[in-house]
Structure formats: structure tokens, C-alpha cells
Design an enzyme around this catalytic site. Sequence first.
Site, PDB file in Angstrom:
ATOM      1  NE  ARG A 282     -20.531  -3.718  75.572  1.00 13.86           N
ATOM      2  CZ  ARG A 282     -20.716  -4.858  75.748  1.00 13.86           C
ATOM      3  NH1 ARG A 282     -22.026  -5.436  76.132  1.00 13.86           N
ATOM      4  NH2 ARG A 282     -19.669  -5.731  75.366  1.00 13.86           N
TER       5      ARG A 282
ATOM      6  CB  CYS B 139     -25.391  -9.202  71.517  1.00 12.42           C
ATOM      7  SG  CYS B 139     -25.368 -10.691  72.224  1.00 12.42           S
TER       8      CYS B 139
END
Length: 306
Positions: A205, A264
Site C-alpha cells: 500500500r 497510516c
Amino acid sequence: MSTSSTSAPDAGARATSAPTSASTPALISADQLRALMASPTPPLIIDARFDLADTAAGERAHAAGHLPGAFHLHLDRDLSGPKQDAFGGFRGRHPLPEREAFAATLAAIGMTPGRLLVAYDAADGMYAARVWWMLRWLGHDRVAVLDGGFAAWQQAGGPVDTDTPSAATPGRFLPGEPLEHPLQAQELLTQLGRVRLIDARAGERFRGEVEPLDTQAGHIPGASNRFFKSNLTPEGRFKPPAQLREEFTALLGPQGAAGTVHQCGSGVTACHNLLAMHHAGLTGSRLYPGSWSEWSANPRLPLAKG
């Protein structure tokens, strides 16, 4: 939140009456917690189990069995605020609630300024770490995460029950002077290149190879990747402080802990890195709560891949 109490919390004592952070380790073992639960002043226990792909899974797990007396806090309803700001802007998938609202949620289930709060989950500590950070954001440092979570509790032979807990007497709990200080997107934008930015998402990611949840794939320019599960041993416990300190020190560079910002996908797993650093004695870093979910939704903000 799994509680039958509907009484409003009393106004009164603030979180700042808690002892210093040096007196409360960030992590607690199952055996230590079990001993505290049998003491005259047991901790408030928070079940933070959740699943991003099935947002009702944590509540079902709590109903099926939880630590005795544990209250369930839901990531979307209890640990997050509205996703839109007053002007209709997107704040990310799990923006922070108002401090007063979160303090009231805790007070309603019996939280008081001097009380120890212990959070656990079944996801390597990622949701419990969010609870830990948020208590410190309220100014309360008597908070810890159950190391190893629900699995560690069961492995240690800890009892499990299915009763719905009820706060017989709501507590008196108001926000105090914050011990953690979140950073907003525009403030981070002005500091890019001057702060050490650490992204807690999985590597694929971070690199922009996949993006299952947010608007665009990639990462904030200048960020380094530290997948939150890197903080754990193969057994699912946090690594020893000395090992974590060595690993993070190599990553922080000249900015050090005080010059570091954590993010995040939505401000949850970044708290795991913050907790790991705190456990290692590296304090002073900040959280960008909006994280990639907010950043990637704004076409005016830069992004990077690779």
C-alpha cells in the site's frame, strides 16, 4: 459501546490528576492484568476489537466472550468523530472525535482521573493502540495495552464471560492537558522535508501497488515505511524495548523522536508505532490522524509512489 448505563457523566475532575507516564508502562501482560483485576481498585477494561471489512465483527466477538467487566468501544462510533468538517471537507476515515465527547464516553462507563485503563483487541494491538493514544491525548497517562491481546489472555487461562457490563456509577472525567498532540494536514504540508514522516501501512500500500480502501494509491512525499507489525515478535507480542529502540533510532535519523510524525491509512495503525516508540523510551513524536485517507482525497496535496 456495550453498556446499559445511560446516565450522564458528572462534571468534575480532570485527567491531569493521573500519575506521570513513568509510573505506567504502555504494555501489560495477561498475568499482570489478572492480578490487577482482583485488586481493590481494578482497572477499567476496554475491548477494542474491530474489523475494517466487517464493522460489526467486534461487537459480535464481545458478545460471544470478553474479559470480565470489559466494555466494548467501537472504532467508528466511539473512537472516531464525523468524517466531514463544518465546511463539508473530508477529514479521513477515522478522524478524532471532540475531546470532550470522548471523555464523556469514558465517564459514562466509570472512568475517573486516577483509574488505570487497559485496552485489548484481537488484531495485534492496532485498535488497542488507538485507545492508548487517545487517552494520552486527553491528558491521562494511566493507560496500557494488553500485550498479545485477547489471544494472550486466553493462552494464560484468563476467564471469559458473556455478560453485558454496566457502569453502576458513571465516573467524573474531563479532558486535561494533552500528552499527545495531533498534526493537521496543512501543518504537515508546510513541514514536509523537515520532519521525519513514518507510514505504518503494509509495504504494498505504501508503494502504491494496491489501494483497497482510499481514494488514490501511493504515499505522502518523503515518508518512510514502517509496517506496524514490524513491532511484534512472531508470537504477536511487542519486541523488547532495546530492540525497538535500535530499530526506530536507525529509522528516525537526525530529526529524532521529537521531529517525527506518524501516519497510516486513517490514524489507527500509526498509533501502534507511537506506542512501540513509547515502549522503547522514544517520546515526543506526533500523529497525523487524517493520514492517507484524508491526504489522498485532496487533489491539491502532493503524492508519491514507489
